[in-house]
Design a protein around this motif. Structure first.
Motif, PDB file in Angstrom:
ATOM      1  N   MET A 260       0.694  -1.255  -0.372  1.00 48.85           N
ATOM      2  CA  MET A 260      -0.347   0.067  -0.066  1.00 48.85           C
ATOM      3  C   MET A 260       0.875   1.222  -0.186  1.00 48.85           C
ATOM      4  O   MET A 260       1.694   1.467   0.804  1.00 48.85           O
ATOM      5  CB  MET A 260      -1.151   0.051   1.408  1.00 48.85           C
ATOM      6  CG  MET A 260      -1.977   1.463   1.877  1.00 48.85           C
ATOM      7  SD  MET A 260      -2.780   1.423  -0.040  1.00 48.85           S
ATOM      8  CE  MET A 260      -4.067   0.278  -0.181  1.00 48.85           C
ATOM      9  N   GLY A 265      -3.452   5.566   4.609  1.00 48.84           N
ATOM     10  CA  GLY A 265      -4.670   3.947   4.252  1.00 48.84           C
ATOM     11  C   GLY A 265      -3.496   2.805   4.476  1.00 48.84           C
ATOM     12  O   GLY A 265      -3.996   1.668   4.652  1.00 48.84           O
ATOM     13  N   LYS A 266      -2.410   2.340   4.451  1.00 52.10           N
ATOM     14  CA  LYS A 266      -1.390   1.156   5.246  1.00 52.10           C
ATOM     15  C   LYS A 266      -2.090   1.376   6.713  1.00 52.10           C
ATOM     16  O   LYS A 266      -1.962   0.200   6.558  1.00 52.10           O
ATOM     17  CB  LYS A 266       0.158   1.128   5.110  1.00 52.10           C
ATOM     18  CG  LYS A 266       0.838  -0.240   5.505  1.00 52.10           C
ATOM     19  CD  LYS A 266       2.425   0.292   4.680  1.00 52.10           C
ATOM     20  CE  LYS A 266       2.956   1.323   5.572  1.00 52.10           C
ATOM     21  NZ  LYS A 266       4.494   1.598   4.825  1.00 52.10           N
ATOM     22  N   ILE A 269      -5.051  -0.220   6.519  1.00 50.24           N
ATOM     23  CA  ILE A 269      -5.670  -0.965   6.836  1.00 50.24           C
ATOM     24  C   ILE A 269      -5.139  -2.403   7.230  1.00 50.24           C
ATOM     25  O   ILE A 269      -5.663  -3.648   8.314  1.00 50.24           O
ATOM     26  CB  ILE A 269      -4.956  -2.152   5.070  1.00 50.24           C
ATOM     27  CG1 ILE A 269      -6.207  -0.638   4.301  1.00 50.24           C
ATOM     28  CG2 ILE A 269      -5.012  -3.529   5.424  1.00 50.24           C
ATOM     29  CD1 ILE A 269      -5.522  -1.083   2.606  1.00 50.24           C
ATOM     30  N   PRO A 294      -7.938   8.366  -1.444  1.00 49.86           N
ATOM     31  CA  PRO A 294      -7.448   7.151  -0.690  1.00 49.86           C
ATOM     32  C   PRO A 294      -8.673   6.225  -0.024  1.00 49.86           C
ATOM     33  O   PRO A 294      -9.041   4.976  -0.344  1.00 49.86           O
ATOM     34  CB  PRO A 294      -6.237   7.471   0.176  1.00 49.86           C
ATOM     35  CG  PRO A 294      -6.034   7.944  -0.418  1.00 49.86           C
ATOM     36  CD  PRO A 294      -6.611   9.036  -1.084  1.00 49.86           C
ATOM     37  N   ASP A 295      -9.058   7.017   0.362  1.00 47.02           N
ATOM     38  CA  ASP A 295     -10.406   5.922   1.721  1.00 47.02           C
ATOM     39  C   ASP A 295     -11.524   4.778   0.902  1.00 47.02           C
ATOM     40  O   ASP A 295     -11.372   3.995   1.075  1.00 47.02           O
ATOM     41  CB  ASP A 295     -10.908   7.536   2.305  1.00 47.02           C
ATOM     42  CG  ASP A 295     -10.652   6.858   3.664  1.00 47.02           C
ATOM     43  OD1 ASP A 295      -9.578   6.438   3.946  1.00 47.02           O
ATOM     44  OD2 ASP A 295     -11.118   8.306   4.868  1.00 47.02           O
ATOM     45  N   VAL A 298      -9.577   2.163   0.069  1.00 52.39           N
ATOM     46  CA  VAL A 298      -9.121   1.402   1.159  1.00 52.39           C
ATOM     47  C   VAL A 298     -10.283   0.815   2.426  1.00 52.39           C
ATOM     48  O   VAL A 298     -10.170  -0.198   2.630  1.00 52.39           O
ATOM     49  CB  VAL A 298      -8.109   2.936   2.188  1.00 52.39           C
ATOM     50  CG1 VAL A 298      -7.655   2.269   3.795  1.00 52.39           C
ATOM     51  CG2 VAL A 298      -7.059   3.070   0.989  1.00 52.39           C
TER      52      VAL A 298
ATOM     53  N   ARG B  80      -4.789   7.507  -7.174  1.00 48.43           N
ATOM     54  CA  ARG B  80      -5.360   6.003  -6.675  1.00 48.43           C
ATOM     55  C   ARG B  80      -5.723   5.408  -7.718  1.00 48.43           C
ATOM     56  O   ARG B  80      -5.533   3.388  -7.616  1.00 48.43           O
ATOM     57  CB  ARG B  80      -7.010   6.598  -6.913  1.00 48.43           C
ATOM     58  CG  ARG B  80      -7.521   6.102  -5.953  1.00 48.43           C
ATOM     59  CD  ARG B  80      -9.565   7.071  -5.406  1.00 48.43           C
ATOM     60  NE  ARG B  80      -9.614   8.481  -5.846  1.00 48.43           N
ATOM     61  CZ  ARG B  80     -10.465   8.977  -5.702  1.00 48.43           C
ATOM     62  NH1 ARG B  80     -11.862   8.214  -4.948  1.00 48.43           N
ATOM     63  NH2 ARG B  80     -10.200  10.318  -6.263  1.00 48.43           N
ATOM     64  N   TYR B  83      -3.395   1.849  -7.252  1.00 44.95           N
ATOM     65  CA  TYR B  83      -4.052   0.496  -6.459  1.00 44.95           C
ATOM     66  C   TYR B  83      -5.248  -0.159  -6.921  1.00 44.95           C
ATOM     67  O   TYR B  83      -6.244  -1.220  -6.479  1.00 44.95           O
ATOM     68  CB  TYR B  83      -4.464   1.308  -5.045  1.00 44.95           C
ATOM     69  CG  TYR B  83      -3.857   0.007  -4.205  1.00 44.95           C
ATOM     70  CD1 TYR B  83      -2.669   0.190  -3.874  1.00 44.95           C
ATOM     71  CD2 TYR B  83      -4.852  -0.613  -3.537  1.00 44.95           C
ATOM     72  CE1 TYR B  83      -2.320  -0.636  -3.402  1.00 44.95           C
ATOM     73  CE2 TYR B  83      -5.007  -1.853  -2.660  1.00 44.95           C
ATOM     74  CZ  TYR B  83      -2.967  -1.690  -2.162  1.00 44.95           C
ATOM     75  OH  TYR B  83      -1.975  -3.112  -1.243  1.00 44.95           O
TER      76      TYR B  83
END
Lengths: 343, 367
Positions: A260, A265-266, A269, A294-295, A298, B80, B83
């Protein structure tokens, strides 16, 4: 004596002790904007573009508040990465330029680039530039940074003992004033917070709820609508990622097929996966801000993997009504209480 | 192995050619339709950006047609997109599809590793055949770009716009069918000479720079066909990113001598002084560059909640003020309605034309 304004937003919650100690070590007076209030939020909403996320808007509000207070500098670093090969969010990389383009009457920004992927020498060179603003020698800068790093350790140990970061910052400052902060029981076992869990008077914490979310949303009383406090008032013990063992979180996060590349985010998680396996966690609440890039991914990954522990994704923005949040929290707590009774 | 890939504008022509050159069976996903979008939206995270959702739609439609391997690109943030593949794999596996996912991504964007990954896809072919496949695909990519360029130039100028679009469509078909360089050149030449024979209306079009996030720029279904709409409204569009340029800059590390985004990035300072991931810096840089080149207006497009574009959007207000060019930002998601988009474009163009008229009339008067 020159004053440096630090906006109480974004990475303030993660790095304030370092920043404050550093600037104090350079001989500056540090001014922090007040705790987020409605006026700051409204000011930020009016200034930032509509599509920006709430924490960025709130940050704008804090910067404008500092402009009104007439500080000499505002510390708004360009945060590219705070750990090797990880980013935070593109907005953190552009925030000094965004502020310059949109906030009129801005005092000079201290907008050093923090990118640890590029190595320590690059970081040091940037810090010496900041030192030069205050007429400090390289040695003085090094000393100030070392002192800041020491304070960070103290701050982290306070957080680990079961305090949300906003409380931890307060305790840290109190500790600075009276030398020695109030004793907190050290973290126990695999890293769940031990003592000092404040719940409503006389109410023993019957439920333990994990709260995930970026620090600048979870610990900001307006953005999160006092989420942690509300849960505690409902008699829940709250566990946030900062209370866990960082190594444990890292290990869990590394089980993903692809590394990640967002620091936060890492952390979410890793913490989420840890909470999923920890039997003492009754439920997990993920606080996300509307429009958080990111959310959006994630949160999805966590939701698909936290499959045995009750999970709720709470999305907030500037329109969030308090009653709606309270209702959802109550319903969630009722549900997990019932689930535990039946188990 | 039946290979499929996500759509991005007309890139499928080149990608299909490349995979066929590697002796793979290719399943080109059906063109992006409302159904594609609906499938994607149904199974994707609500707040993910639009490209991820359209990708999911493409994958589902292709898997239903019998594809068993998905090839896509990756990256290492902070956008993003890096990912995407991970989340998409989770979603499709949970839906019960059986497939392999191959993500082409080089840890440090090194060309050799990328070639190695391409080679591993086609392990039954020699390096000679791979080189030939890559070269043919590259020529097709450039040819597609050329006919697109032609359409952008002629659409606002000609009287019979449907005819212009038909020539364009025929050009794409011919390029797709071509099996060597000569046929590709012939297809482009035919399209070019047919474009040139069209009657023009004689009015000079306004010139609009279209900047923003690359997928939204290249994929018409993700931007409500904004280029086409602008062309019909009589605006000549200059798109900041073209496919060959994007491939060269991002996959090949800028080794080929085609137009690069480097000079535009130079124009981003002092407005945006650092890279912010995605195409944020390019968006600001191109806006400045096109404003200085005398373009009449800039339209920024991107998927809703796109992080780098929000940074750029925050800064474009200042660019507009200092460089003296009207700038409009439009975000797209599954809710974007045709009529709303059209109305905003019409209003923007009316404003741009009026501004031009006023400036021309007031050239001799003190401002």
């Amino acid at each position: 004596m020159k004053t440096v304004g630090i906006p109480r937003g974004l990475f303030y919650y993660y790095y304030y002790p370092l920043w404050k100690t550093f600037f104090a070590g350079l001989g500056a007076r540090v001014v922090v904007s007040p705790v987020t209030n409605r006026r700051i939020v409204d000011d930020g909403i009016l200034t930032a573009v509509d599509e920006a996320c709430l924490p960025v808007k709130v940050y704008y509000g804090h910067v404008k508040e500092l402009c009104r207070q007439g500080v000499d500098f505002i510390f708004a670093p360009r945060l590219v990465s705070v750990e090797q090969r990880c980013y935070i969010c593109p907005k953190f990389m552009g925030i000094p330029d965004m502020l310059r383009a949109q906030v009129p009457g801005l005092p000079p920004l201290i907008d050093i680039k923090i990118d640890v992927t590029r190595g320590e020498r690059d970081l040091k060179r940037n810090m010496y530039q900041v030192g030069a603003l205050f007429g400090c020698t390289r040695k003085a800068v090094d000393d100030a940074y070392r002192a800041g790093a020491e304070e960070m350790k103290r701050f982290h140990s306070i957080a680990r003992s079961g305090h949300p970061l906003n409380d931890a910052i307060e305790l840290w400052e109190k500790g600075n004033r009276h030398t020695g902060y109030p004793a907190c029981s050290p973290a126990t076992g695999t890293g769940v917070a031990g003592g000092s869990q404040e719940t409503a008077a006389g109410c023993s914490a019957s439920l333990t709820v994990g709260v995930l979310g970026h620090g600048y949303s979870v610990y900001d009383p307006v953005i999160s609508m006092d989420l942690v406090k509300r849960l505690r008032e409902m008699g829940c013990k709250v566990v946030t990622p900062e209370m866990l063992d960082p190594q444990e979180v890292e290990n869990q996060a590394s089980t993903l097929p692809k590394r990640m590349f967002w620091s936060l985010g890492k952390k979410m998680i890793g913490s989420g996966l840890w909470m999923e396996q920890e039997a003492s966690i009754d439920g997990v609440i993920y606080l996300a801000c509307f429009g958080c890039g990111p959310d959006s991914l994630v949160g999805e990954i966590v939701e698909r993997r936290v499959s045995h522990t009750p999970f709720m994704l709470l999305t907030v923005d500037e329109h969030t009504g308090e009653a709606g949040i309270v209702t959802r929290l109550e319903a969630f707590c009722d549900m997990i209480t019932r689930r535990r009774r039946l188990a | 192995m039946r290979v499929t890939f996500p759509h991005m504008g007309n890139a499928w022509i080149a990608i299909k050619c490349l995979f066929e050159g590697l002796k793979l069976e290719v399943v080109v996903p059906p063109p992006c339709t409302r159904k594609t979008m609906e499938l994607g939206v149904r199974y994707s995270p609500e707040f993910a950006c639009l490209p991820l959702k359209i990708n999911i739609g493409n994958y589902i439609e292709a898997l239903e047609m019998g594809a068993d391997t998905i090839v896509t690109a990756g990256g290492w943030g902070p956008c993003r997109f890096g990912y995407y593949a991970q989340v998409q794999r989770d979603i499709l596996k949970d839906l019960g599809y059986q497939f392999d996912l191959v993500v082409l991504e080089a840890p440090d964007s090194r060309l050799t590793e990328l070639l190695g990954q391409v080679k591993s896809l086609g392990d039954r072919v020699s390096y000679f055949e791979i080189t030939r496949a890559v070269r043919l695909a590259w020529n097709k990519l450039k040819a597609v770009d050329e006919v697109e360029e032609g359409l952008r130039y002629f659409l606002p100028r000609v009287t019979d716009r449907h005819r212009a679009e038909n020539i364009f469509r025929q050009g794409l078909e011919d390029i797709d069918a071509a099996s060597n360089r000569k046929e590709i050149e012939a297809a482009v030449n035919t399209a070019r000479s047919e474009f040139n024979r069209l009657a023009t209306c004689g009015e000079a079009p306004v010139r609009i720079g279209l900047v923003g996030e690359v997928y939204t720029l290249l994929e018409p279904s993700s931007n409500c066909e904004i280029e086409r709409k602008l062309g019909y409204l009589g605006a000549e569009v200059r798109r900041s990113v073209s496919l060959p340029q994007w491939v060269n800059d991002h996959l090949l590390g800028g080794i080929l001598r085609v137009a690069s985004c480097k000079d535009a990035i130079g124009c981003a300072a002092p407005y945006l002084n650092d890279w912010v991931g995605g195409h944020g810096q390019e968006t600001v840089g191109y806006s400045v560059k096109l404003a200085r080149a005398g373009y009449d207006g800039i339209i920024q497009i991107g998927p809703l909640t796109c992080m780098p574009e929000i940074v750029a959007q925050s800064i474009l207000g200042k660019v507009s003020e200092v460089e003296g060019v009207p700038v409009m930002t439009m975000y797209f998601d599954e809710q974007s309605g045709e009529a709303g988009v059209l109305t905003r474009l019409e209003a923007f163009l009316d404003m741009v034309r009026r501004r031009k008229r006023v400036a021309a009339a007031g050239a001799h008067r003190p401002s």
